[in-house]
Design a protein around this motif. Structure first.
Motif, PDB file in Angstrom:
ATOM      1  N   SER A 265     -24.537  33.888  -8.977  1.00  0.00           N
ATOM      2  CA  SER A 265     -23.352  33.482  -8.210  1.00  0.00           C
ATOM      3  C   SER A 265     -23.433  32.063  -7.655  1.00  0.00           C
ATOM      4  CB  SER A 265     -23.116  34.454  -7.052  1.00  0.00           C
ATOM      5  OG  SER A 265     -24.108  34.323  -6.043  1.00  0.00           O
ATOM      6  N   MET A 266     -24.525  31.363  -7.866  1.00  0.00           N
ATOM      7  CA  MET A 266     -24.712  30.035  -7.277  1.00  0.00           C
ATOM      8  C   MET A 266     -23.750  29.005  -7.849  1.00  0.00           C
ATOM      9  SD  MET A 266     -28.229  27.746  -7.212  1.00  0.00           S
ATOM     10  CE  MET A 266     -28.236  27.522  -9.015  1.00  0.00           C
ATOM     11  N   ASP A 267     -23.171  28.208  -6.967  1.00  0.00           N
ATOM     12  CA  ASP A 267     -22.478  26.975  -7.334  1.00  0.00           C
ATOM     13  C   ASP A 267     -23.392  25.829  -6.941  1.00  0.00           C
ATOM     14  OD1 ASP A 267     -19.970  27.769  -8.430  1.00  0.00           O
ATOM     15  OD2 ASP A 267     -19.255  28.280  -6.428  1.00  0.00           O
ATOM     16  N   THR A 268     -23.443  24.778  -7.769  1.00  0.00           N
ATOM     17  CA  THR A 268     -24.322  23.658  -7.459  1.00  0.00           C
ATOM     18  C   THR A 268     -23.842  22.407  -8.181  1.00  0.00           C
ATOM     19  OG1 THR A 268     -26.660  22.979  -7.317  1.00  0.00           O
ATOM     20  CG2 THR A 268     -25.956  24.101  -9.347  1.00  0.00           C
ATOM     21  N   THR A 269     -24.559  21.330  -8.015  1.00  0.00           N
ATOM     22  CA  THR A 269     -24.274  20.062  -8.692  1.00  0.00           C
ATOM     23  C   THR A 269     -25.535  19.618  -9.432  1.00  0.00           C
ATOM     24  OG1 THR A 269     -25.042  18.616  -6.898  1.00  0.00           O
ATOM     25  CG2 THR A 269     -22.760  19.423  -6.767  1.00  0.00           C
ATOM     26  N   ILE A 270     -25.379  18.706 -10.354  1.00  0.00           N
ATOM     27  CA  ILE A 270     -26.553  18.213 -11.068  1.00  0.00           C
ATOM     28  C   ILE A 270     -27.481  17.474 -10.113  1.00  0.00           C
ATOM     29  CG2 ILE A 270     -25.461  16.053 -11.807  1.00  0.00           C
ATOM     30  CD1 ILE A 270     -28.012  18.198 -13.791  1.00  0.00           C
ATOM     31  N   ALA A 271     -26.939  16.757  -9.141  1.00  0.00           N
ATOM     32  CA  ALA A 271     -27.774  16.035  -8.178  1.00  0.00           C
ATOM     33  C   ALA A 271     -28.594  17.006  -7.338  1.00  0.00           C
ATOM     34  CB  ALA A 271     -26.906  15.155  -7.280  1.00  0.00           C
ATOM     35  N   ASP A 272     -27.941  18.071  -6.873  1.00  0.00           N
ATOM     36  CA  ASP A 272     -28.649  19.069  -6.060  1.00  0.00           C
ATOM     37  C   ASP A 272     -29.691  19.817  -6.881  1.00  0.00           C
ATOM     38  OD1 ASP A 272     -27.158  18.413  -3.857  1.00  0.00           O
ATOM     39  OD2 ASP A 272     -26.177  20.365  -3.649  1.00  0.00           O
ATOM     40  N   PHE A 273     -29.296  20.256  -8.064  1.00  0.00           N
ATOM     41  CA  PHE A 273     -30.216  21.083  -8.834  1.00  0.00           C
ATOM     42  C   PHE A 273     -31.403  20.270  -9.341  1.00  0.00           C
ATOM     43  CE2 PHE A 273     -30.908  25.274 -10.242  1.00  0.00           C
ATOM     44  CZ  PHE A 273     -31.697  25.197 -11.378  1.00  0.00           C
ATOM     45  N   ALA A 274     -31.224  18.983  -9.521  1.00  0.00           N
ATOM     46  CA  ALA A 274     -32.345  18.126  -9.889  1.00  0.00           C
ATOM     47  C   ALA A 274     -33.391  18.117  -8.776  1.00  0.00           C
ATOM     48  CB  ALA A 274     -31.861  16.710 -10.167  1.00  0.00           C
ATOM     49  N   LYS A 275     -32.934  18.119  -7.536  1.00  0.00           N
ATOM     50  CA  LYS A 275     -33.872  18.156  -6.405  1.00  0.00           C
ATOM     51  C   LYS A 275     -34.669  19.453  -6.411  1.00  0.00           C
ATOM     52  CE  LYS A 275     -30.836  15.435  -3.357  1.00  0.00           C
ATOM     53  NZ  LYS A 275     -30.013  15.494  -2.119  1.00  0.00           N
ATOM     54  N   PHE A 276     -33.981  20.576  -6.656  1.00  0.00           N
ATOM     55  CA  PHE A 276     -34.694  21.852  -6.716  1.00  0.00           C
ATOM     56  C   PHE A 276     -35.691  21.852  -7.869  1.00  0.00           C
ATOM     57  CE2 PHE A 276     -34.916  25.892  -9.046  1.00  0.00           C
ATOM     58  CZ  PHE A 276     -35.712  26.607  -8.154  1.00  0.00           C
ATOM     59  N   SER A 277     -35.267  21.392  -9.028  1.00  0.00           N
ATOM     60  CA  SER A 277     -36.128  21.408 -10.205  1.00  0.00           C
ATOM     61  C   SER A 277     -37.402  20.599  -9.968  1.00  0.00           C
ATOM     62  CB  SER A 277     -35.380  20.854 -11.416  1.00  0.00           C
ATOM     63  OG  SER A 277     -34.245  21.634 -11.702  1.00  0.00           O
ATOM     64  N   ALA A 278     -37.249  19.452  -9.338  1.00  0.00           N
ATOM     65  CA  ALA A 278     -38.423  18.626  -9.041  1.00  0.00           C
ATOM     66  C   ALA A 278     -39.356  19.345  -8.067  1.00  0.00           C
ATOM     67  CB  ALA A 278     -37.976  17.281  -8.461  1.00  0.00           C
ATOM     68  N   GLY A 279     -38.771  19.984  -7.041  1.00  0.00           N
ATOM     69  CA  GLY A 279     -39.583  20.719  -6.079  1.00  0.00           C
ATOM     70  C   GLY A 279     -40.257  21.927  -6.692  1.00  0.00           C
ATOM     71  N   TYR A 280     -39.558  22.575  -7.631  1.00  0.00           N
ATOM     72  CA  TYR A 280     -40.112  23.731  -8.345  1.00  0.00           C
ATOM     73  C   TYR A 280     -41.341  23.307  -9.144  1.00  0.00           C
ATOM     74  CZ  TYR A 280     -39.850  27.966 -11.340  1.00  0.00           C
ATOM     75  OH  TYR A 280     -40.106  29.132 -12.003  1.00  0.00           O
ATOM     76  N   ILE A 281     -41.235  22.175  -9.821  1.00  0.00           N
ATOM     77  CA  ILE A 281     -42.347  21.663 -10.611  1.00  0.00           C
ATOM     78  C   ILE A 281     -43.527  21.294  -9.708  1.00  0.00           C
ATOM     79  CG2 ILE A 281     -43.090  19.742 -12.085  1.00  0.00           C
ATOM     80  CD1 ILE A 281     -40.205  19.793 -13.244  1.00  0.00           C
ATOM     81  N   ARG A 282     -43.230  20.697  -8.555  1.00  0.00           N
ATOM     82  CA  ARG A 282     -44.294  20.331  -7.618  1.00  0.00           C
ATOM     83  C   ARG A 282     -44.904  21.561  -6.948  1.00  0.00           C
ATOM     84  NH1 ARG A 282     -40.253  16.588  -5.956  1.00  0.00           N
ATOM     85  NH2 ARG A 282     -39.885  17.919  -4.120  1.00  0.00           N
ATOM     86  N   GLY A 283     -44.111  22.639  -6.850  1.00  0.00           N
ATOM     87  CA  GLY A 283     -44.586  23.833  -6.165  1.00  0.00           C
ATOM     88  C   GLY A 283     -44.428  23.762  -4.662  1.00  0.00           C
ATOM     89  N   ASP A 284     -43.450  22.991  -4.197  1.00  0.00           N
ATOM     90  CA  ASP A 284     -43.231  22.870  -2.754  1.00  0.00           C
ATOM     91  C   ASP A 284     -43.020  24.244  -2.124  1.00  0.00           C
ATOM     92  OD1 ASP A 284     -43.308  20.215  -3.328  1.00  0.00           O
ATOM     93  OD2 ASP A 284     -41.277  19.747  -2.636  1.00  0.00           O
ATOM     94  N   GLY A 285     -43.662  24.473  -0.982  1.00  0.00           N
ATOM     95  CA  GLY A 285     -43.489  25.730  -0.264  1.00  0.00           C
ATOM     96  C   GLY A 285     -44.356  26.858  -0.788  1.00  0.00           C
TER      97      GLY A 285
END
Length: 301
Positions: A265-285
């Motif tokens: 159900s998520m709505d998002t933007t390419i700018a926002d999802f790029a931030k998540f993707s980078a954090g996912y790769i880094r393993g933030d949190g």
């Protein structure tokens, strides 16, 4: 890798997502390291691929983010976002669709890390009553009552649900008889299932009393500074929104989703999802152990 075709395959952790639509949201990881190419040459190569692919497939809009070693290197958009010809931009809101699953899995991994849920404990341990006895959950979740008489639901674990090995089809309502059922024993093999993710959402919300939408907002969207992302529709999204196009060229208006659905159900933007993707790769949190667990191979596809 960049695929010039309309179908773009994304591998994020243990989830393989396929998107084939006329207005695409895509996070693309290039095969060649960014260090080997200048930003200008990268943009030129991408532009050539995208222009050719969009022309050949009649794609109306495309957004791409390049992530290298946990850093957003490039965000670029092409084409239009609606029938009026308004341009697709980095802040245009689009369906996150099944990319939602990766965000949900990242959230669940944090809950597991904190000891709130165990990936290999059967879900029956978390529910106050047997799953088939929840007979009025179809509108928000799924029709669990159709599993009555099949005790295999007791074998299900969060790991099986996250790795698409529940035994369910994609959605029970798409079955010929419209009823959720097992097609194989839980954990036996891979078969993509949105209802599997929805069931884990149900367990977390009903069994643990945790609001999944609020957790994803706090643990992901707020953490990474994603102002134009939400699990449910927000009226301000209408200011810069992408519609879809059907095969016949007609426009499919964006659906205003009013309930959190972990499967998409998520709505998002390419700018926002790029931030998540980078954090996912880094393993933030996540601890290093949790990060390895999240991205480790689970099942053959």
């Amino acid at each position: 890798r960049v695929y010039a075709d309309i179908e773009i395959k994304l591998t994020m952790g243990n989830t393989m997502l396929r998107t084939a639509c006329k207005a695409l949201l895509a996070t693309v990881i290039l095969a060649m390291p960014i260090a080997e190419a200048s930003e200008k040459s990268l943009a030129v190569r991408l532009d050539a691929l995208v222009q050719e692919g969009m022309s050949r497939t009649q794609t109306q809009g495309l957004a791409i983010a390049v992530i290298d070693d946990g850093k957003v290197e490039l965000v670029k958009t092409w084409g239009r976002r609606n029938g009026n010809g308004d341009p697709l931009t980095a802040d245009t809101v689009m369906y996150g669709a099944s990319l939602t699953k990766a965000v949900f899995a990242y959230t669940v991994m944090q809950l597991a890390q904190e000891g709130k849920i165990d990936l290999d404990t059967p879900i029956a341990s978390y529910l106050p009553k047997p799953l088939p006895e929840y007979t009025e959950e179809e509108e928000k979740y799924a029709a669990w009552q159709y599993l009555a008489g099949d005790e295999r639901w007791r074998q299900l674990t969060p790991r099986m649900l996250l790795t698409h090995s529940s035994g369910f089809s994609n959605f029970g309502f798409l079955e010929p008889d419209g009823k959720l059922k097992f097609h194989f024993d839980p954990g036996a093999r891979y078969a993509y299932s949105g209802d599997g993710l929805i069931l884990l959402q149900f367990v977390i919300e009903r069994g643990l009393g945790i609001d999944v939408g609020m957790e994803m907002q706090r643990r992901v969207f707020d953490r990474f500074g994603m102002p134009n992302t939400s699990m449910i529709w927000r009226p301000d999204f209408a200011n810069n929104l992408a519609d879809g196009w059907k095969a016949d060229g007609s426009i499919e208006p964006h659906d205003e989703r009013s309930k959190t659905r972990a499967a998409g159900s998520m709505d998002t933007t390419i700018a926002d999802f790029a931030k998540f993707s980078a954090g996912y790769i880094r393993g933030d949190g996540l601890t290093e152990k949790s990060r390895r667990e999240l991205t480790a191979p689970q099942l053959p596809i």
